[in-house]
Scaffold this motif. Structure first.
Motif, short mmCIF file in Angstrom:
data_model
loop_
_atom_site.label_atom_id
_atom_site.label_comp_id
_atom_site.label_asym_id
_atom_site.label_seq_id
_atom_site.Cartn_x
_atom_site.Cartn_y
_atom_site.Cartn_z
N VAL A 164 12.28 -2.78 -0.76
CA VAL A 164 11.71 -2.48 -1.98
C VAL A 164 12.61 -2.01 -2.92
N SER A 165 12.53 -2.32 -4.18
CA SER A 165 13.48 -1.79 -5.14
C SER A 165 12.70 -1.30 -6.34
N LYS A 166 13.34 -0.45 -6.96
CA LYS A 166 12.88 0.18 -8.32
C LYS A 166 13.68 -0.17 -9.41
N ASN A 167 13.35 -0.99 -10.43
CA ASN A 167 14.10 -1.24 -11.67
C ASN A 167 14.16 -0.20 -12.65
N ARG A 169 7.28 -9.06 -7.79
CA ARG A 169 6.98 -7.66 -8.59
C ARG A 169 5.72 -7.63 -7.65
N LEU A 170 5.78 -6.15 -7.55
CA LEU A 170 4.65 -5.55 -6.76
C LEU A 170 3.20 -5.78 -7.68
N PRO A 171 3.20 -5.65 -9.07
CA PRO A 171 1.96 -6.11 -9.40
C PRO A 171 1.27 -7.36 -8.97
N THR A 172 2.35 -8.26 -8.88
CA THR A 172 1.77 -9.62 -8.25
C THR A 172 1.36 -9.65 -7.11
N LEU A 173 2.07 -8.83 -6.11
CA LEU A 173 1.56 -8.68 -4.79
C LEU A 173 0.28 -7.81 -4.62
N VAL A 174 -0.04 -6.97 -5.55
CA VAL A 174 -1.33 -6.38 -5.51
C VAL A 174 -2.31 -7.41 -5.83
N ARG A 175 -2.38 -8.17 -6.66
CA ARG A 175 -3.11 -9.22 -6.99
C ARG A 175 -3.20 -10.31 -5.87
N GLU A 207 1.05 -1.23 -0.12
CA GLU A 207 0.00 -0.06 -0.25
C GLU A 207 0.77 1.31 -0.02
N ALA A 208 1.99 1.08 0.50
CA ALA A 208 2.99 2.16 0.60
C ALA A 208 3.64 2.63 -0.73
N HIS A 209 3.37 1.62 -1.73
CA HIS A 209 4.33 1.76 -2.90
C HIS A 209 3.39 1.61 -4.26
N ALA A 210 2.27 1.17 -4.01
CA ALA A 210 1.29 0.94 -5.02
C ALA A 210 0.85 2.13 -5.83
N GLY A 211 0.80 3.13 -5.19
CA GLY A 211 0.18 4.57 -5.76
C GLY A 211 1.50 5.16 -6.56
N ARG A 232 7.22 -0.99 -11.82
CA ARG A 232 8.82 -1.41 -12.01
C ARG A 232 9.21 -1.73 -10.54
N ARG A 233 8.52 -1.65 -9.27
CA ARG A 233 8.75 -2.17 -8.25
C ARG A 233 8.72 -3.43 -7.54
N GLU A 234 9.85 -3.87 -6.90
CA GLU A 234 9.82 -5.32 -6.36
C GLU A 234 9.82 -5.34 -4.68
#
Length: 197
Positions: free
Chosen positions: A133-136, A160-166, A85-89, A95-97
């Motif tokens: 958390v890193s940003k590619n 990857r962040l999109p995977t964790l959002v799902r 939640e701190a990074h999804a916005g 590009r974050r993991e």
């Protein structure tokens, strides 16, 4: 409490990798009978009072069942949710993991750490005990695991962040539905028939 396990270097169903059945049976052997695989990359959602013991026992059971030895890391779903939640916005969220590793808190302000990350075309943007958390720099690249292993001196694995959002969307919805059922006084499912979806 619900937790997420990240198994390192797993591509379920591929030659030389454990199958989904092997992984879930190993978690069941360790007492996590409600374990659910999420995708085919070694991400497992499970409930446990002592998650470290469950993960350790599951990896021993996995090695005994399949002959495949893997490292695994875990974190409570609530902690992963807070990090996501701190990074999804962020505009670069895709590009974050999130990386789990066996070290302490990585000092992302350390110039040497920054140089190591930049060499792998990423930047550490957040860190806590056993995670970062890193940003590619480039979409669809995944550079966090080698950076975390180099900097921490321990094994690591990333999602990857999109995977964790799902993942959060799927399992947090199930938790909210369960809380609503219990709040209005409907009977609780018995532990022998209850399974996470």
């Amino acid at each position: 409490m619900r937790h997420i396990a990240f198994l390192r270097n797993v591509n379920q169903g591929q030659r030389g990798h454990p199958s989904t059945r092997d992984i879930l049976d190993a978690f069941a052997d360790a007492g996590a009978h409600d374990a659910v695989a999420f995708q085919a990359n070694g991400t497992v959602v499970f409930t446990a009072d002592d998650p470290q013991t469950v993960v350790d026992d599951a990896m021993q059971a996995l090695a005994a069942r399949s002959g495949v030895v893997r490292d695994a890391f875990w974190m409570p779903l609530s902690d992963i949710t807070a990090i996501v939640e701190a990074h999804a916005g962020q505009p670069d969220a895709a590009r974050r993991e999130l990386t789990l590793h066996g070290g302490g808190v990585l000092d992302r302000a350390d110039p040497q750490v920054s140089r190591m990350a930049a060499h792998r075309r990423c930047e550490i943007v957040d860190a806590g005990p056993g995670w970062m958390v890193s940003k590619n720099e480039v979409d669809r690249e995944s550079n966090a695991t080698p950076v975390a292993e180099l900097v921490s001196g321990t094994r690591a694995t990333s999602r990857r962040l999109p995977t964790l959002v799902r993942l959060i969307d799927r399992f947090s919805q199930a938790d909210r539905a369960t809380r609503r059922i219990f709040a209005i006084g409907l009977p609780r499912p018995s532990s022998s028939t209850s399974r996470s979806r």
